[in-house]
Structure formats: C-alpha cells, structure tokens
Design a protein around this motif. Structure first.
Motif, mmCIF file in Angstrom:
data_model
loop_
_atom_site.group_PDB
_atom_site.id
_atom_site.type_symbol
_atom_site.label_atom_id
_atom_site.label_comp_id
_atom_site.label_asym_id
_atom_site.label_seq_id
_atom_site.Cartn_x
_atom_site.Cartn_y
_atom_site.Cartn_z
ATOM 1 N N GLU A 8 -28.459 12.655 -15.760
ATOM 2 C CA GLU A 8 -28.986 11.430 -15.164
ATOM 3 C C GLU A 8 -30.388 11.146 -15.677
ATOM 4 O O GLU A 8 -30.736 9.995 -15.985
ATOM 5 N N ASN A 9 -31.207 12.197 -15.760
ATOM 6 C CA ASN A 9 -32.565 12.025 -16.280
ATOM 7 C C ASN A 9 -32.557 11.523 -17.714
ATOM 8 O O ASN A 9 -33.434 10.757 -18.126
ATOM 9 N N TYR A 11 -30.121 9.649 -19.254
ATOM 10 C CA TYR A 11 -29.537 8.344 -19.511
ATOM 11 C C TYR A 11 -29.871 7.258 -18.477
ATOM 12 O O TYR A 11 -29.593 6.086 -18.714
ATOM 13 N N CYS A 12 -30.451 7.640 -17.356
ATOM 14 C CA CYS A 12 -30.747 6.643 -16.330
ATOM 15 C C CYS A 12 -32.236 6.314 -16.317
ATOM 16 O O CYS A 12 -33.083 7.205 -16.501
ATOM 17 N N VAL A 22 -27.169 17.200 -5.852
ATOM 18 C CA VAL A 22 -26.120 16.413 -6.493
ATOM 19 C C VAL A 22 -24.940 16.334 -5.533
ATOM 20 O O VAL A 22 -24.251 17.321 -5.298
#
Length: 414
Positions: A8-9, A11-12, A22
C-alpha cells in the motif's frame, strides 16, 4: 513491515496515516486482521458502519438488488428511488431530497442550492451570495469545502479558493447574528463537530441559531453526515433541541456500511431552485444505493438503534468520565459519538490509539489530542463494559511522572 502495508505504501498516495493493522474480515462490531487477531471496532468508519459490519439484512438487500439492477444513471426512472426518498423525507420531516454518493458531494449540493435560492428567491445580487460557516468545521475535501476550512493543513497549497464564505466561532450564536448581512444566504453548521474533536456546543445553541436564521431570512443547513441517523441518541443531532433545518445533509450511515450513499434534503422552496441540467451525479440515487439505503432506514427503527445509542452512549460516557487519570483533559459527546481529549504533554492521541490497538480495540485520533469512540450502534452493554476495562488498562499502562508503568488488565482480544 507487513507486506500488505508495504504494498500500500508503494502504490497508494500517502494521504492517510493508518494505524499499522491490516484488516481482512468484519462481522457486527468486530474486525479481524490477517493474522487472525480480533478487534472491537470503536470507529465505525467515522459513523459509516453504524449498523455493524456485514449486517445480514443489509447484505441481503444489497445482493438481491445487485442481481436485479444496480446502476442506470438518472437518465431513467427506477422502482427503487421513489420509495427510498419517500421514507427518507418522511423520517426527517423534509419535503424533497436530492440523492448523491459521498457526504462531500451532498454538502456541495447544499452549497449550490443555498446560493441559487439566495439569488432567485431571496433576491441577493448574482454572484454575491454569502454562506456562513464555523471555525473547526469539516464538511469534506473538495476544493470549495477546504477553502472555508480553518485547518491550515487542509488548505495548504490547494488554492485559489472560492469566495463567498464567512467563518464564525462555533457555539456562539451572537457571532452568527453579527456576521449576517443582506447578502447572507445560509448558515452551514454541524450540530456537533466531529473531525474538530467531538465538540458539543452549549445547550440552546441550535435553537438560538434557528431563531436568528428565521428572523433574517437565512437558510439553516445542518451537516449531519457524521451525527445523523441515530448516532447521537436522536434520529438527527438537531432533534436534541427540537429544531427543523431548512436543509439537511446526510451520508455515511445511510449506505449501511456497504456503499456510499448521501443526500441533500430541504423544504420545497429550496429544492425547487434545481431544474433539469442544474446538478447531477451518474451514480447518485442508483437502484443499488436506494435499496440499501431504504433497508438501512427501516432497520434503524426495527432494531431500536436510536434508543440503544442513547442508553449505551450514556453508559460509555459515564464510564469514561469515571476514569481518574491525569492524562485526561476532557470527555465529551452525545450518544455513541464521544471524544476523549488527552493532555498532549502526557500522551498523544496517536500513541493512545496504538496502545488500544495492541489490546484489541480500534479507534483513531483526531487533531493529535482527541481519541474518538463511535462504535456501531449494535454494540451491547457487555461490550461497552469490556471496552471500558481495556481503556482503563491503557491508562494504567501509561508511564507515571516518575516513569513507573503498570499493565493491570488483559486484552479483550485474547
């Protein structure tokens, strides 16, 4: 680092700072992480999950409608929208509703309605309408909305902003009246400020605002995206003072915790300023949203969730106020919307939430000093008591001024 967090870090966009957990499953008031650990959800996705995770009645409504017809756009009529809006208007005492998706969209709709009403009905010169808002407001993240925010971070780098907004102190009716001019179209207010830290205004504030707006022919628009639909122990937070706004903004819980559903509601004179082509939304009022929204409104009464919020909210509020610890600055709220304000030199709200997470309770800090407690309205008194025990244990675990640390109670997550 957990691989899901790392992904997530990578690509977000980093526009949130989540707690390091999570989640993979939810049921009722509980959620589970990928390691199988269970947590009590005391956040309800900022009130969006008021009915709990995966309520079977709402999931059934979602699945049934999804198999029939989900999205058509408003280019056509459907058999779901009319009954949904009828129920919504009759419950809230408003004449008409304009369905949207997110709370921010519904607020933008309210702003457009207020401006056009101000020009076409009140007679304010075109492009001169003003809307009064309050310091500490939070109504969404669009450029128009952050433009009237008093939070520097929300504005930093996102200008230029739209003009036409005047900000006054929250809870100060005299300041509202002093700010009104012949160009004032509306007063947009949260009956209880959520993101600002669960700020409850003085008793009589909303009733006084209603009287002032009536006297000056100014629309009173209540933003109840977080506080509406039973959260504070009444259907609407403005019901605590028995006032009826000219416009009402709802969202979050309206989607039953399953999909985004929002609406702007108003009396007929206000809503009639909209004509075909003035405003719209491809997904707003879609059959799937209407079916789930109608089921959520029905469930609110069938399960007595408004009364539960009032009774269990008092239990939680009294329990938190009974905690005697020097780190506590104030406990405030109504119903199951409660803020625990901590002294920042003692412990940050972020650290407190991380300690809660370790013991099986999920909450979130706001403005670094306030811990928010807003569990699903389906929570039971036994679970309120268990949460209070864990919260007390977290306070016991905080270092004393001379550095001593105590961990008195086991986690309910075991």
């Amino acid at each position: 680092m957990n691989p899901m967090i790392a992904l997530e870090n990578r690509y977000c966009a980093h526009n949130y700072h989540p707690l390091p957990v999570v989640l993979t499953k939810g049921e009722g008031i509980w959620v589970w992480d990928t390691e199988g650990k269970r947590y009590l959800d005391m956040m309800s996705a900022y009130s969006a999950v008021s009915f709990g995770h995966g309520h079977p009645v709402l999931v059934s409504a979602l699945m049934t409608q999804a198999q029939r017809l989900a999205v058509t756009s408003r280019a056509y009529h459907t058999d779901q929208l009319g009954p949904f809006l009828q129920r919504l208007c009759e419950m809230t005492g408003q004449d008409k509703a304009l369905p949207m998706n997110t709370g921010a969209e519904a607020v933008e709709t309210a702003l457009k309605a207020a401006r056009k009403w101000g020009h076409k009905i009140k007679g304010i010169p075109d492009n001169r309408a003003e809307i009064i808002v309050c310091h500490g407001n939070f109504a969404g993240r669009t450029t128009t909305i952050v433009g009237f925010s008093s939070e520097p971070q929300y504005r930093d780098g996102f200008g230029p902003f739209a003009s036409g907004f005047v900000s006054v102190p929250f809870g100060d009716a005299a300041a509202l009246e002093a700010a009104i001019t012949p160009h004032t179209a509306a007063f947009l207010v949260e009956p209880i400020q959520g993101e600002a830290g669960i700020i409850v205004p003085p008793a009589g504030y909303m009733a006084h605002c209603r009287e002032i707006c009536d006297r000056h022919n100014v629309l009173l628009i209540c933003d109840e995206v977080q506080t509406g639909l039973g959260r504070t122990g009444c259907l609407l937070a403005c019901d605590h003072e028995s006032i009826k706004p000219d416009g009402l903004v709802l969202g979050k819980a309206l989607g039953g915790g399953l999909l985004p559903v929002s609406a702007f509601l108003a009396r007929e004179e206000v809503m009639n300023v909209f004509t075909p082509g003035d405003h719209g939304s491809t997904f707003g009022g879609n059959p799937l949203a209407a079916a789930v929204g109608a089921a959520a409104l029905k469930l609110l009464h069938e399960e007595g969730l408004i009364e539960r919020a009032q009774i269990l909210g008092k239990r939680l509020l009294d329990g938190l106020r009974a905690v005697d610890h020097p780190a506590i600055n104030e406990v405030r709220g109504k119903g199951l919307l409660i803020g625990l304000e901590l002294k920042p030199d003692y412990v940050s709200a972020r650290e407190f939430c991380e300690r809660l997470m370790e013991r099986g309770i999920l909450s979130k800090d706001t403005h670094s000093t306030v811990v928010r407690f807003a569990p699903p309205l389906v929570i039971r008194k036994e679970e309120i008591d268990a949460a209070l025990e864990v919260i007390g244990a977290v306070f016991d675990s905080l270092p004393e001024p001379h550095g001593r640390s105590v961990d008195a109670v086991q986690s309910i997550a075991a």
